[in-house]
Design a protein around this motif. Structure first.
Motif, PDB file in Angstrom:
ATOM      1  N   UNK A 145       8.505  -0.518   3.467  1.00 41.82           N
ATOM      2  CA  UNK A 145       9.437  -0.846   2.390  1.00 41.82           C
ATOM      3  C   UNK A 145      10.219   0.403   1.959  1.00 41.82           C
ATOM      4  N   UNK A 146       9.516   1.489   1.733  1.00 41.99           N
ATOM      5  CA  UNK A 146      10.185   2.745   1.378  1.00 41.99           C
ATOM      6  C   UNK A 146       9.546   3.875   2.176  1.00 41.99           C
ATOM      7  N   UNK A 147      10.394   4.709   2.741  1.00 44.57           N
ATOM      8  CA  UNK A 147       9.896   5.827   3.530  1.00 44.57           C
ATOM      9  C   UNK A 147      11.036   6.821   3.712  1.00 44.57           C
TER      10      UNK A 147
ATOM     11  N   UNK B 106       5.230   6.955   1.574  1.00 46.13           N
ATOM     12  CA  UNK B 106       5.812   5.689   2.031  1.00 46.13           C
ATOM     13  C   UNK B 106       5.079   4.494   1.436  1.00 46.13           C
ATOM     14  N   UNK B 107       5.856   3.434   1.242  1.00 44.52           N
ATOM     15  CA  UNK B 107       5.330   2.202   0.675  1.00 44.52           C
ATOM     16  C   UNK B 107       5.439   1.106   1.737  1.00 44.52           C
TER      17      UNK B 107
ATOM     18  N   UNK C 234       0.865  -1.178   0.000  1.00 44.40           N
ATOM     19  CA  UNK C 234       0.000   0.000   0.000  1.00 44.40           C
ATOM     20  C   UNK C 234       0.901   1.228   0.000  1.00 44.40           C
ATOM     21  N   UNK C 235       0.531   2.200  -0.842  1.00 45.68           N
ATOM     22  CA  UNK C 235       1.284   3.449  -0.893  1.00 45.68           C
ATOM     23  C   UNK C 235       0.508   4.520  -0.142  1.00 45.68           C
ATOM     24  N   UNK C 236       1.190   5.178   0.807  1.00 48.93           N
ATOM     25  CA  UNK C 236       0.592   6.257   1.594  1.00 48.93           C
ATOM     26  C   UNK C 236       1.055   7.571   0.976  1.00 48.93           C
TER      27      UNK C 236
END
Lengths: 387, 69
Positions: free
Chosen positions: B48-50, A32-33, A25-27
């Motif tokens: 995962x990415x942030x 963030x992913x 889910x992408x926020x």
């Protein structure tokens, strides 16, 4: 073929991506992913309808064989996805400070000036021994330029202790001599890509031959640098053994610096790189001992796009008495698995991460062949890649 | 890869494949599909990415800084 499907939700700042049984889910606000387990997806879909937490738990109980206690204990982390608070940190916060600092005025840089991907470094050290080592090791990237980007000063301030600064910014105050070279080369690698117009940097090696571009992401010790050094003797030109840097068009950027070979790989590589025996040994901050070697050829970037192949190497030492090729296995990776490998090993994003960029990253990964190769000796991988 | 996808990459535009979980029925089907898997899969939600874990990669460190001095 694109295997990831995008679903918009009722919650307009969340977008769900599904690939087979896996989901992300992408926020949009947090940029963030998140990787979701199946229970997280079920809870997310339930909460996305705007129902109460108790109703969401009941819906998930009905749809799954999970225990209520497990669902309840996981609820808080999924509920957190509905928090609209932006992240305090920005993606650009991790640019090294010396990038934005003025370069001190210096007289001349003819003999101490080095170029890595259009970034010019002048390296001054008051240790004659280290100056000689730098001069020898970095000779292939020595290049004079009137304008420089980074002025690196390495000063000895007590017995075998050195300070390390760049553009007047103090990076380290008390480095032992044997750590100077790894610190210098790692700093040059990062500064060279951060100075460029990059989009993403992932930890790993990247190479190219006439047929394909190879990406070798993986955690430290997985065998990336050794494999890169061996492939460099088999018709592959190197982009970098440490950084897979992508420009805004998703083309790889070359960082021409020597390959760091850990002590465990010296016996494997000495036959192909006889000069390795004469190289000085250095110690990285994590304690591992390395020597440096230059590959035959670097890719001159930017290069036209090529067929990409991602291989996640996993070297595991062969058991005594077993055949070297016995342990070889290759398993395909989904797009989401490949992204997990890329991000787990370390990565940097250079701009705001929005839905457009996330989708472009998925498309980029979906276009390439992706696999994990587990091996006990690199011959099996080299054979596979040469065939 | 379709021509449309390639075009999207060249033009730096997202793929035009936005589906919406529109109906209760579709949502229920998804919940059932992932619900069935939930009982046999470890429970996790990982970042995962942030911005919090984006940093220059360093050999010997993972993205959380483990292994670094």
């Amino acid at each position: 073929m694109m295997t990831v499907t995008k679903f918009s939700l009722n919650t307009d700042y969340l977008t769900l991506f599904v690939e087979n049984d896996s989901a992300l889910v992408f926020h949009h606000i947090k940029q963030s992913l998140f990787h979701l387990s199946p229970l997280s997806v079920s809870l997310l879909l339930a909460l996305d309808q705007g129902v109460s937490e108790q109703q969401a738990i009941q819906q998930v109980l009905k749809a799954s064989d999970c225990r209520q206690v497990d669902i309840e204990s996981h609820l808080a982390s999924v509920s957190d996805l509905f928090n609209k608070q932006p992240q305090e940190k920005h993606y650009l916060a991790e640019q090294y400070p010396e990038i934005s600092r003025p370069v001190p005025e210096i007289d001349s840089c003819s003999s101490k000036c080095y170029c890595v991907n259009d970034s010019y470094f002048v390296i001054e050290a008051d240790s004659v021994a280290f100056t000689d080592e730098v001069s020898r090791l970095l000779a292939p990237c020595r290049k004079h330029n009137k304008l420089i980007d980074f002025y690196v000063e390495i000063r000895q301030h007590s017995d075998h202790r050195f300070s390390f600064s760049c553009n007047g910014y103090c990076i380290e105050q008390s480095l032992p001599y044997e750590q100077l070279m790894p610190e210098l080369i790692e700093r040059m690698q990062v500064l060279a890509y951060q100075k460029s117009d990059y989009l993403f940097c992932f930890h790993g090696a990247a190479l190219k031959n006439s047929n394909q571009c190879l990406l070798l992401p993986g955690v430290s010790g997985a065998g990336k640098s050794t494999l890169a050094a061996q492939l460099a003797q088999r018709g592959f030109a190197l982009y970098s053994d440490e950084m897979m840097v992508l420009d805004p068009d998703f083309n790889l950027i070359s960082l021409a610096l020597p390959i760091a070979v850990k002590s465990g790989s010296w016996p494997v590589l000495t036959a192909e790189y006889p000069s390795l025996a004469k190289q000085s040994a250095w110690r990285k901050q994590d304690g591992r001992v390395v020597k440096y070697l230059w590959p035959q050829q670097f890719v001159v970037s930017p290069t036209p796009s090529c067929q990409m192949r991602l291989i996640n190497p996993e070297f595991t030492a062969a058991e005594q008495g077993s055949e070297c090729n016995e342990g070889f296995q290759e398993q395909p990776l989904t797009v989401i698995e490949a992204l997990a490998v890329l991000t787990q090993s370390g990565y940097q994003v250079h701009q705001k991460l929005d839905i457009n960029l996330v989708e472009r990253l998925f498309v980029f990964l979906s276009r390439m062949t992706r696999s994990r190769m587990q091996y006990a000796c690199s011959n099996s991988v080299l054979e596979k890649l040469s065939s | 890869m379709s021509q449309q996808q390639e075009q999207s990459i060249k033009q730096n535009q997202p793929l035009a494949d936005a589906s919406h979980i529109e109906t209760d029925e579709q949502r229920r089907r998804f919940m059932e599909k992932f619900g069935k898997l939930a009982a046999i899969t470890p429970i996790a939600l990982t970042t995962m990415m942030s911005p919090a874990n984006s940093a220059p990669p360093r050999s010997g460190c993972n993205r959380n800084g483990k292994g670094c001095r």
